[in-house]
Structure formats: structure tokens, C-alpha cells
Design a protein around this motif. Structure first.
Motif, PDB file in Angstrom:
ATOM      1  N   GLN A  80       0.753  -1.042   0.023  1.00 46.46           N
ATOM      2  CA  GLN A  80       0.047   0.085  -0.013  1.00 46.46           C
ATOM      3  C   GLN A  80       1.007   1.374   0.104  1.00 46.46           C
ATOM      4  N   MET A  81       0.881   2.030  -0.877  1.00 44.82           N
ATOM      5  CA  MET A  81       1.557   3.126  -1.125  1.00 44.82           C
ATOM      6  C   MET A  81       0.638   4.419  -1.054  1.00 44.82           C
ATOM      7  N   ASN A  82       1.000   5.342   0.108  1.00 41.51           N
ATOM      8  CA  ASN A  82       0.102   6.415   0.166  1.00 41.51           C
ATOM      9  C   ASN A  82       1.040   7.549   0.049  1.00 41.51           C
ATOM     10  N   SER A  83       0.583   8.722  -0.048  1.00 40.65           N
ATOM     11  CA  SER A  83       1.310  10.005  -0.240  1.00 40.65           C
ATOM     12  C   SER A  83       2.483  10.006  -1.139  1.00 40.65           C
ATOM     13  N   LEU A  84       1.938   9.448  -2.304  1.00 38.37           N
ATOM     14  CA  LEU A  84       2.947   9.363  -3.237  1.00 38.37           C
ATOM     15  C   LEU A  84       3.785  10.747  -3.831  1.00 38.37           C
ATOM     16  N   LYS A  85       5.146  10.334  -4.173  1.00 34.39           N
ATOM     17  CA  LYS A  85       5.957  11.511  -4.467  1.00 34.39           C
ATOM     18  C   LYS A  85       6.432  11.283  -6.080  1.00 34.39           C
ATOM     19  N   PRO A  86       6.742  12.135  -6.859  1.00 36.69           N
ATOM     20  CA  PRO A  86       7.273  11.794  -7.979  1.00 36.69           C
ATOM     21  C   PRO A  86       8.559  10.999  -8.044  1.00 36.69           C
ATOM     22  N   GLU A  87       9.206  11.222  -6.927  1.00 40.94           N
ATOM     23  CA  GLU A  87      10.681  10.596  -6.756  1.00 40.94           C
ATOM     24  C   GLU A  87      10.308   8.980  -6.579  1.00 40.94           C
ATOM     25  N   ASP A  88       9.008   8.531  -6.319  1.00 38.36           N
ATOM     26  CA  ASP A  88       8.401   7.247  -6.328  1.00 38.36           C
ATOM     27  C   ASP A  88       8.459   6.433  -7.678  1.00 38.36           C
ATOM     28  N   THR A  89       8.416   7.033  -8.561  1.00 36.61           N
ATOM     29  CA  THR A  89       8.345   6.657  -9.936  1.00 36.61           C
ATOM     30  C   THR A  89       9.245   5.702 -10.208  1.00 36.61           C
ATOM     31  N   ALA A  90       8.854   4.410 -10.729  1.00 38.50           N
ATOM     32  CA  ALA A  90      10.003   3.352 -10.825  1.00 38.50           C
ATOM     33  C   ALA A  90       9.010   2.301 -11.332  1.00 38.50           C
ATOM     34  N   MET A  91       9.830   1.127 -11.632  1.00 41.44           N
ATOM     35  CA  MET A  91       9.374   0.016 -11.952  1.00 41.44           C
ATOM     36  C   MET A  91       9.453  -0.839 -10.492  1.00 41.44           C
ATOM     37  N   TYR A  92       8.394  -1.522 -10.240  1.00 42.85           N
ATOM     38  CA  TYR A  92       8.330  -2.217  -8.760  1.00 42.85           C
ATOM     39  C   TYR A  92       8.109  -3.581  -8.875  1.00 42.85           C
ATOM     40  N   TYR A  93       9.103  -4.288  -8.303  1.00 43.06           N
ATOM     41  CA  TYR A  93       9.237  -5.763  -8.487  1.00 43.06           C
ATOM     42  C   TYR A  93       8.897  -6.368  -7.041  1.00 43.06           C
ATOM     43  N   CYS A  94       8.174  -7.467  -7.338  1.00 46.55           N
ATOM     44  CA  CYS A  94       7.869  -8.339  -6.019  1.00 46.55           C
ATOM     45  C   CYS A  94       9.078  -9.422  -6.129  1.00 46.55           C
ATOM     46  N   ALA A  95       9.346 -10.069  -4.907  1.00 44.59           N
ATOM     47  CA  ALA A  95      10.528 -10.834  -4.882  1.00 44.59           C
ATOM     48  C   ALA A  95      10.259 -11.876  -3.686  1.00 44.59           C
ATOM     49  N   ALA A  96      10.802 -12.921  -3.700  1.00 47.40           N
ATOM     50  CA  ALA A  96      10.548 -13.936  -2.827  1.00 47.40           C
ATOM     51  C   ALA A  96      12.274 -14.474  -2.364  1.00 47.40           C
ATOM     52  N   CYS A  97      12.154 -14.688  -1.131  1.00 43.58           N
ATOM     53  CA  CYS A  97      13.611 -15.149  -0.621  1.00 43.58           C
ATOM     54  C   CYS A  97      14.167 -16.685  -0.962  1.00 43.58           C
ATOM     55  N   SER A  98      15.435 -16.826  -1.129  1.00 45.88           N
ATOM     56  CA  SER A  98      15.921 -18.084  -1.347  1.00 45.88           C
ATOM     57  C   SER A  98      15.710 -19.097  -0.157  1.00 45.88           C
ATOM     58  N   PHE A  99      16.150 -20.086  -0.348  1.00 52.16           N
ATOM     59  CA  PHE A  99      15.856 -21.268   0.589  1.00 52.16           C
ATOM     60  C   PHE A  99      16.907 -20.886   1.741  1.00 52.16           C
TER      61      PHE A  99
END
Length: 130
Positions: A80-99
Motif C-alpha cells: 500500500q503506497m500513500n502520499s506518493l511523490k514523483p521520486e517514487d516513480t519506478a518499476m516495482y518488483y515483487c520478490a521472494a527469498c531463497s531457501f
């Protein structure tokens, strides 16, 4: 086969909100999961992460504005992203940890590290206009 599929990105004006979702399938264990972002011309950076015990960590730039959460029944991670700013502009990636990093617990002394994450989604674009 582990699959992470992000959704929820888009364009929003500064001060607005977005909620990113990451649908997870095939992840064989309960490990840490997180969100990263990469802006044009910049390195990928950690945004927020949640360990299997529920502990969380956030980048200083998003503390108090972003919230990471997980719905285990739906196998979905959220940001959940609130109060977004121009500097938050990016490609957002989800990731999961290794074993090997699956049992990590986050605290003020344990930061989010890219090296702990082995599985990655394709990303969802977030654009914040001023």
C-alpha cells in the motif's frame, strides 16, 4: 516453478495512493518476501520486506507512507503506497527469498538485501506526476 505476478501499478498524481499486488504460486516454503524498485538510470533498491514471522523493514524514503502486508490464504503480497511523490516513480518488483534466506527476521539491524531474494516478478510500473 515459482511465479510472481505483480499488478496494480499505474499513473497517479503526487499525494495519491496505489496498492500493488503480487500473486505468488509454486513457492515451496514460507520465506521472506519483499518489494524492490528501479527508476530509470538508477540501481534497483529495496522498498519493503516481510519475514515469515511477520517482521518488516522499510527503506527510509518510504517509512510512514508505504505498508507491506500479506494474505496467506490468497498467496498474495501487497504494497500500500500513500502520499506518493514523483521520486517514487519506478518499476516495482515483487520478490521472494531463497531457501538459504527463508528464515531471516527483520529488525532495525537487519536490512532488506537483494542477495537474499532468489525469485522475481516481471515488475509493474508506477508513475507519479507532480
Amino acid at each position: 516453478q515459482v511465479q510472481l505476478v505483480e499488478s496494480g501499478g499505474g499513473s497517479v498524481q503526487g499525494g495519491g495512493s496505489l496498492r500493488l499486488s503480487c500473486a505468488v504460486s509454486g513457492y515451496p516454503y514460507s520465506g521472506c518476501m519483499g518489494w524492490f524498485r528501479q527508476a530509470p538510470g538508477k540501481d534497483r533498491e529495496g522498498v519493503a520486506a516481510m519475514a515469515s514471522d511477520g517482521s518488516t523493514t522499510y527503506a527510509d524514503s518510504v517509512k510512514g507512507r508505504f505498508t507491506i502486508s500479506k494474505d496467506n490464504a490468497k498467496n498474495t503480497l501487497y504494497l500500500q503506497m500513500n502520499s506518493l511523490k514523483p521520486e517514487d516513480t519506478a518499476m516495482y518488483y515483487c520478490a521472494a527469498c531463497s531457501f538459504w534466506s527463508r528464515s531471516i527476521k527483520y529488525s532495525d539491524y537487519v536490512p532488506q538485501r537483494q542477495a537474499d531474494f532468489a525469485y522475481w516478478g516481471q515488475g509493474t510500473q508506477v508513475t507519479v506526476s507532480s
